[in-house]
Design a protein around this motif. Structure first.
Motif, PDB file in Angstrom:
ATOM      1  N   GLY A   1       0.659  -1.194  -0.068  1.00  0.00           N
ATOM      2  CA  GLY A   1      -0.024   0.042   0.158  1.00  0.00           C
ATOM      3  C   GLY A   1       1.007   1.427   0.118  1.00  0.00           C
ATOM      4  O   GLY A   1       2.126   1.331   0.072  1.00  0.00           O
ATOM      5  N   GLY A   2       0.253   2.345  -0.009  1.00  0.00           N
ATOM      6  CA  GLY A   2       0.918   3.767   0.010  1.00  0.00           C
ATOM      7  C   GLY A   2       0.538   4.580  -1.008  1.00  0.00           C
ATOM      8  O   GLY A   2      -0.869   4.468  -1.259  1.00  0.00           O
ATOM      9  N   LEU A   3       1.092   5.735  -1.140  1.00  0.00           N
ATOM     10  CA  LEU A   3       0.296   6.752  -2.146  1.00  0.00           C
ATOM     11  C   LEU A   3       0.390   6.192  -3.530  1.00  0.00           C
ATOM     12  O   LEU A   3       1.146   5.501  -4.244  1.00  0.00           O
ATOM     13  CB  LEU A   3       1.547   7.813  -2.248  1.00  0.00           C
ATOM     14  CG  LEU A   3       1.783   8.438  -0.930  1.00  0.00           C
ATOM     15  CD1 LEU A   3       3.041   9.436  -1.229  1.00  0.00           C
ATOM     16  CD2 LEU A   3       0.699   9.524  -0.381  1.00  0.00           C
ATOM     17  N   LEU A   4      -0.869   6.662  -4.135  1.00  0.00           N
ATOM     18  CA  LEU A   4      -1.189   6.081  -5.367  1.00  0.00           C
ATOM     19  C   LEU A   4      -0.298   6.538  -6.489  1.00  0.00           C
ATOM     20  O   LEU A   4      -0.349   7.740  -6.497  1.00  0.00           O
ATOM     21  CB  LEU A   4      -2.677   6.288  -5.772  1.00  0.00           C
ATOM     22  CG  LEU A   4      -3.689   5.767  -4.671  1.00  0.00           C
ATOM     23  CD1 LEU A   4      -5.155   6.018  -5.027  1.00  0.00           C
ATOM     24  CD2 LEU A   4      -3.795   4.342  -4.448  1.00  0.00           C
ATOM     25  N   PHE A   5      -0.094   5.785  -7.454  1.00  0.00           N
ATOM     26  CA  PHE A   5       0.759   6.316  -8.617  1.00  0.00           C
ATOM     27  C   PHE A   5      -0.080   7.197  -9.394  1.00  0.00           C
ATOM     28  O   PHE A   5       0.560   8.020  -9.986  1.00  0.00           O
ATOM     29  CB  PHE A   5       1.317   5.189  -9.288  1.00  0.00           C
ATOM     30  CG  PHE A   5       2.817   4.404  -8.931  1.00  0.00           C
ATOM     31  CD1 PHE A   5       3.730   4.814  -9.561  1.00  0.00           C
ATOM     32  CD2 PHE A   5       2.819   3.739  -7.673  1.00  0.00           C
ATOM     33  CE1 PHE A   5       5.162   4.537  -9.069  1.00  0.00           C
ATOM     34  CE2 PHE A   5       4.047   3.141  -7.306  1.00  0.00           C
ATOM     35  CZ  PHE A   5       5.284   3.572  -8.011  1.00  0.00           C
ATOM     36  N   GLU A   6      -1.203   7.146  -9.476  1.00  0.00           N
ATOM     37  CA  GLU A   6      -2.159   7.862 -10.302  1.00  0.00           C
ATOM     38  C   GLU A   6      -1.976   9.545 -10.022  1.00  0.00           C
ATOM     39  O   GLU A   6      -2.222  10.150 -10.804  1.00  0.00           O
ATOM     40  CB  GLU A   6      -3.712   7.417 -10.261  1.00  0.00           C
ATOM     41  CG  GLU A   6      -3.920   6.060 -10.738  1.00  0.00           C
ATOM     42  CD  GLU A   6      -5.121   5.420  -9.763  1.00  0.00           C
ATOM     43  OE1 GLU A   6      -5.966   5.975  -9.478  1.00  0.00           O
ATOM     44  OE2 GLU A   6      -4.936   4.038  -9.476  1.00  0.00           O
ATOM     45  N   ASP A   7      -1.532   9.777  -8.785  1.00  0.00           N
ATOM     46  CA  ASP A   7      -1.383  10.980  -8.485  1.00  0.00           C
ATOM     47  C   ASP A   7      -0.003  11.661  -8.731  1.00  0.00           C
ATOM     48  O   ASP A   7       0.373  12.770  -8.357  1.00  0.00           O
ATOM     49  CB  ASP A   7      -1.345  11.069  -6.959  1.00  0.00           C
ATOM     50  CG  ASP A   7      -3.056  10.996  -6.879  1.00  0.00           C
ATOM     51  OD1 ASP A   7      -3.885  11.169  -7.673  1.00  0.00           O
ATOM     52  OD2 ASP A   7      -3.278  10.506  -5.426  1.00  0.00           O
ATOM     53  N   PHE A   8       0.912  10.898  -9.619  1.00  0.00           N
ATOM     54  CA  PHE A   8       2.246  11.053  -9.814  1.00  0.00           C
ATOM     55  C   PHE A   8       2.721  10.978 -11.302  1.00  0.00           C
ATOM     56  O   PHE A   8       2.005  10.066 -11.971  1.00  0.00           O
ATOM     57  CB  PHE A   8       3.138  10.364  -8.874  1.00  0.00           C
ATOM     58  CG  PHE A   8       3.375  10.599  -7.559  1.00  0.00           C
ATOM     59  CD1 PHE A   8       4.124  11.770  -6.951  1.00  0.00           C
ATOM     60  CD2 PHE A   8       2.400   9.889  -6.668  1.00  0.00           C
ATOM     61  CE1 PHE A   8       4.085  11.942  -5.517  1.00  0.00           C
ATOM     62  CE2 PHE A   8       2.463  10.193  -5.454  1.00  0.00           C
ATOM     63  CZ  PHE A   8       3.081  11.192  -4.901  1.00  0.00           C
ATOM     64  N   ASP A   9       3.428  11.899 -11.917  1.00  0.00           N
ATOM     65  CA  ASP A   9       4.031  11.658 -13.290  1.00  0.00           C
ATOM     66  C   ASP A   9       4.953  10.455 -13.121  1.00  0.00           C
ATOM     67  O   ASP A   9       6.024  10.835 -12.753  1.00  0.00           O
ATOM     68  CB  ASP A   9       4.547  13.150 -13.877  1.00  0.00           C
ATOM     69  CG  ASP A   9       4.907  12.982 -15.140  1.00  0.00           C
ATOM     70  OD1 ASP A   9       5.164  11.911 -15.906  1.00  0.00           O
ATOM     71  OD2 ASP A   9       5.218  14.090 -15.686  1.00  0.00           O
ATOM     72  N   THR A  10       4.811   9.391 -13.814  1.00  0.00           N
ATOM     73  CA  THR A  10       5.643   8.356 -13.723  1.00  0.00           C
ATOM     74  C   THR A  10       6.967   8.521 -14.591  1.00  0.00           C
ATOM     75  O   THR A  10       7.896   7.937 -14.528  1.00  0.00           O
ATOM     76  CB  THR A  10       5.194   7.002 -14.183  1.00  0.00           C
ATOM     77  OG1 THR A  10       4.507   7.115 -15.525  1.00  0.00           O
ATOM     78  CG2 THR A  10       4.004   6.544 -13.252  1.00  0.00           C
ATOM     79  N   ALA A  11       6.948   9.630 -15.145  1.00  0.00           N
ATOM     80  CA  ALA A  11       8.280  10.105 -16.083  1.00  0.00           C
ATOM     81  C   ALA A  11       9.447  10.715 -15.261  1.00  0.00           C
ATOM     82  O   ALA A  11      10.284  10.828 -15.504  1.00  0.00           O
ATOM     83  CB  ALA A  11       7.819  10.842 -17.263  1.00  0.00           C
ATOM     84  N   THR A  12       8.760  11.319 -13.818  1.00  0.00           N
ATOM     85  CA  THR A  12       9.586  11.985 -12.927  1.00  0.00           C
ATOM     86  C   THR A  12       9.293  11.917 -11.593  1.00  0.00           C
ATOM     87  O   THR A  12      10.243  12.069 -10.858  1.00  0.00           O
ATOM     88  CB  THR A  12       9.377  13.553 -13.295  1.00  0.00           C
ATOM     89  OG1 THR A  12       8.035  13.945 -13.016  1.00  0.00           O
ATOM     90  CG2 THR A  12       9.685  13.911 -14.797  1.00  0.00           C
ATOM     91  N   LEU A  13       8.269  11.026 -11.493  1.00  0.00           N
ATOM     92  CA  LEU A  13       7.548  10.912  -9.942  1.00  0.00           C
ATOM     93  C   LEU A  13       7.382  12.289  -9.246  1.00  0.00           C
ATOM     94  O   LEU A  13       7.276  12.366  -7.934  1.00  0.00           O
ATOM     95  CB  LEU A  13       8.790  10.222  -9.203  1.00  0.00           C
ATOM     96  CG  LEU A  13       8.825   8.555  -9.450  1.00  0.00           C
ATOM     97  CD1 LEU A  13       9.754   7.844  -8.469  1.00  0.00           C
ATOM     98  CD2 LEU A  13       7.398   7.987  -9.623  1.00  0.00           C
ATOM     99  N   GLU A  14       7.012  13.099 -10.077  1.00  0.00           N
ATOM    100  CA  GLU A  14       6.484  14.596  -9.579  1.00  0.00           C
ATOM    101  C   GLU A  14       5.040  14.555  -9.395  1.00  0.00           C
ATOM    102  O   GLU A  14       4.384  13.890  -9.990  1.00  0.00           O
ATOM    103  CB  GLU A  14       6.838  15.640 -10.574  1.00  0.00           C
ATOM    104  CG  GLU A  14       6.396  17.033  -9.828  1.00  0.00           C
ATOM    105  CD  GLU A  14       6.941  18.099 -11.015  1.00  0.00           C
ATOM    106  OE1 GLU A  14       7.062  19.185 -10.705  1.00  0.00           O
ATOM    107  OE2 GLU A  14       7.038  17.716 -12.303  1.00  0.00           O
ATOM    108  N   SER A  15       4.581  14.994  -8.162  1.00  0.00           N
ATOM    109  CA  SER A  15       3.196  15.285  -7.855  1.00  0.00           C
ATOM    110  C   SER A  15       2.572  15.886  -8.865  1.00  0.00           C
ATOM    111  O   SER A  15       2.807  16.881  -9.443  1.00  0.00           O
ATOM    112  CB  SER A  15       2.890  15.913  -6.609  1.00  0.00           C
ATOM    113  OG  SER A  15       1.560  16.164  -6.512  1.00  0.00           O
ATOM    114  N   LYS A  16       1.369  15.274  -9.424  1.00  0.00           N
ATOM    115  CA  LYS A  16       0.315  16.229 -10.296  1.00  0.00           C
ATOM    116  C   LYS A  16      -0.312  17.170  -9.399  1.00  0.00           C
ATOM    117  O   LYS A  16      -0.859  17.999 -10.254  1.00  0.00           O
ATOM    118  CB  LYS A  16      -0.529  15.005 -10.933  1.00  0.00           C
ATOM    119  CG  LYS A  16       0.149  13.895 -11.985  1.00  0.00           C
ATOM    120  CD  LYS A  16      -0.971  13.057 -12.430  1.00  0.00           C
ATOM    121  CE  LYS A  16      -0.340  11.982 -13.141  1.00  0.00           C
ATOM    122  NZ  LYS A  16      -1.289  10.908 -13.762  1.00  0.00           N
TER     123      LYS A  16
END
Length: 529
Positions: A474-489
């Motif tokens: 579990g943890g923070l959902l990837f959908e809320d991050f840009d997977t190209a950079t791991l920056e928060s959307k």
């Protein structure tokens, strides 16, 4: 650029002077050629993020809650530090973020990346069993010392004993408040505080709360890669027994289903992998296996440990299982948090439902059934033939004597006691022997005995809690991050790396591989101008 106090590798002291000076609640500003990057968390992912951000030209400060960085890293792999694995597949990762995380590894952040990264730090590596990657010294301290030496060379300040409580935006920058009122201003922030596993090493779940005010969502954390709790009647007297065996996870009878997570109105299952049909103890088609692995098992007073058992616990984690223990563990409820502090449970709201599962004979929950194969190197037929040959060589010998040359005597005695009377055939029961504890009779009896030895079943009543867990499911959902950079959307300039995200790997170097990869990606992205 103002000269800052740097760490000397291996000392464990922190450098509080220079650009990252904090105190009395004031925000001290300092400009550098690159952006000011604050990395929160001094574990594997955070150390890597700090190194990579500094290499890219950023002015980097590393803040760690504990009195020194890398405490959990020193304990990994029994102090040997299993850095990675030469065979990295999607199936080695779990959680809703497994796919996005694996896509990052495939984009040049896999096994070869890790070997190259550590060679750049002066740490050559070696393979064990042709799969598991270690530092050539097989010492975790080598890895930590090399990372800290690089931080010192790059002029990164380590600030230990600094627990971050909040991240807020101030114009185009961030202000991070620490316990005691101190603050640090930064252009970019990378949070790599881990999950909730092994809190003794610093991961207490507090990092989740840094993201929730920005609207991030959290898949409820559950302990994973931890020991299994088994029904006590099936393991009585086995504490301390080690054996090479296979272990498989079988489903419980209804009721029982994996927990679901409600995300933006869409319900998704997060249960174990798709089941495959297998052969039960009788040789006919039996309950579907959810997972199987061979290796060393260690029986304890509460259940079973060993790498196969730990990996099996990861397949149970979607059910939210946690033992009632002295650490305050409880059965998980599943769901996604949208507010509050998941570390303390204050004002948090979770959606989703818990799982009742089956019921143990003693009235407790049964989350699954573990089938132990005591002779994974033999088929049922081969094992029955071997037993028959031994019985022929020693006519009239009791079963206990026949088994004595094959099994630990305590295991053999417990199995023979378990099958001393006929049992109903249910998914959790064993086939019975017609002549228990007596002389070996017919080939049919030996075939039944072989079937039991190949399918010795135990009710799984839960797992050990976060205190014993190696990783968090579990943890923070990837959908809320840009997977190209791991920056928060939701908060540009804020990044996440490592175990704080919703992905967990098997034993064997997979979790550290994710730490190096995500730390590198987040740190180098945060440093980009």
């Amino acid at each position: 650029m103002e000269r800052r106090a740097a760490m000397s590798a291996g000392t464990g002291a922190s450098a509080d002077a220079g650009a990252a000076n904090i105190g009395d609640g004031a925000v001290r500003e300092k400009r550098a050629k690159g952006p000011r990057v604050l990395v929160i968390g001094g574990g594997a992912a955070g150390l890597t993020a700090a190194v990579c951000a500094a290499r890219a030209g950023a002015d980097v400060v590393l803040a760690e809650r504990m009195d020194r960085v890398g405490k959990k890293l020193l304990a990994t792999g029994g102090g040997r530090c299993n850095l990675s694995n030469s065979s990295i597949e999607l199936q080695n990762y779990h959680g809703a973020g497994a796919g996005p995380a694996f896509s990052i590894l495939e984009r040049g952040y896999g096994f070869s990346f890790t070997r190259g990264f550590f060679l750049s730090l002066g740490v050559p590596t070696a393979l064990e069993d042709e799969t598991r990657l270690y530092p050539r010294t097989f010492l975790a301290s080598t890895v930590l010392d090399a990372l800290r030496a690089e931080l010192a060379r790059l002029g990164v300040s380590e600030l230990c004993g600094r627990e971050a409580l909040s991240v807020t935006r101030r114009g185009d920058r961030f202000a991070v408040r620490f316990r005691g009122g101190a603050m640090i201003a930064a252009d970019r922030v990378v949070v790599a505080t881990g999950g909730k596993a092994s809190p003794v090493f610093g991961s207490n779940g507090g990092g989740y709360a840094l993201f929730l005010p920005f609207g991030h969502r959290l898949a409820e954390p559950a302990p994973a890669l931890t020991q299994l709790r088994l029904a006590p009647q099936g393991i009585r007297g086995l504490k301390g027994v080690r054996l090479r065996a296979g272990i498989a996870l079988l489903p419980t009878p209804p009721p029982g289903a994996p927990r679901t997570q409600n995300v933006s109105g869409a319900t998704r299952a997060s249960g174990p992998a798709k089941a495959t049909e297998t052969l039960g103890a009788s040789g006919a088609s039996g309950p579907a296996e959810l997972y199987r692995e061979n290796g060393e098992l260690l029986f304890t007073d509460y259940g079973v440990s060993g790498i196969p058992a730990l990996n099996l616990s990861l397949r149970l984690a979607p059910y939210g299982v946690e033992a009632e223990s002295g650490s305050g563990g409880k059965s998980g409820t599943g769901g996604v948090y949208s507010g509050g502090n998941p570390a303390t449970g204050s004002d948090g709201h979770a959606s989703g439902s818990g799982v009742g599962g089956g019921h143990a004979s003693g009235g407790g929950r049964v989350m699954g059934v573990a089938s132990v194969d005591l002779f994974p190197e033999y088929t049922n037929r081969e094992l029955a033939q071997l037993l028959s040959e031994q019985a022929t060589a020693r006519p009239g010998a009791p079963l206990a004597e026949i088994l004595g040359g094959f099994l630990h005597k305590r295991v053999a005695a417990l199995i023979l006691a378990k099958v001393s009377c006929p049992l109903p055939r249910t998914p959790q029961s064993q086939p019975s022997l017609a002549e228990p504890n007596g002389a070996v009779g017919s080939d049919a009896v030996l075939r039944r005995l072989a079937a039991i030895l190949k399918d010795w079943r135990h009710e799984i009543t839960g797992t050990m809690g976060f205190d014993s867990a190696q990783v968090t499911y579990g943890g923070l959902l990837f959908e809320d991050f840009d997977t190209a950079t791991l920056e928060s959307k939701k908060a540009p300039g804020l990044y996440a790396a490592g175990e704080i995200l919703d992905v967990a790997g098997d034993c064997g170097g997979y979790n550290l591989q994710w730490a190096w990869a995500s730390g590198h990606l987040a740190g180098s992205s945060a440093a980009a101008v």
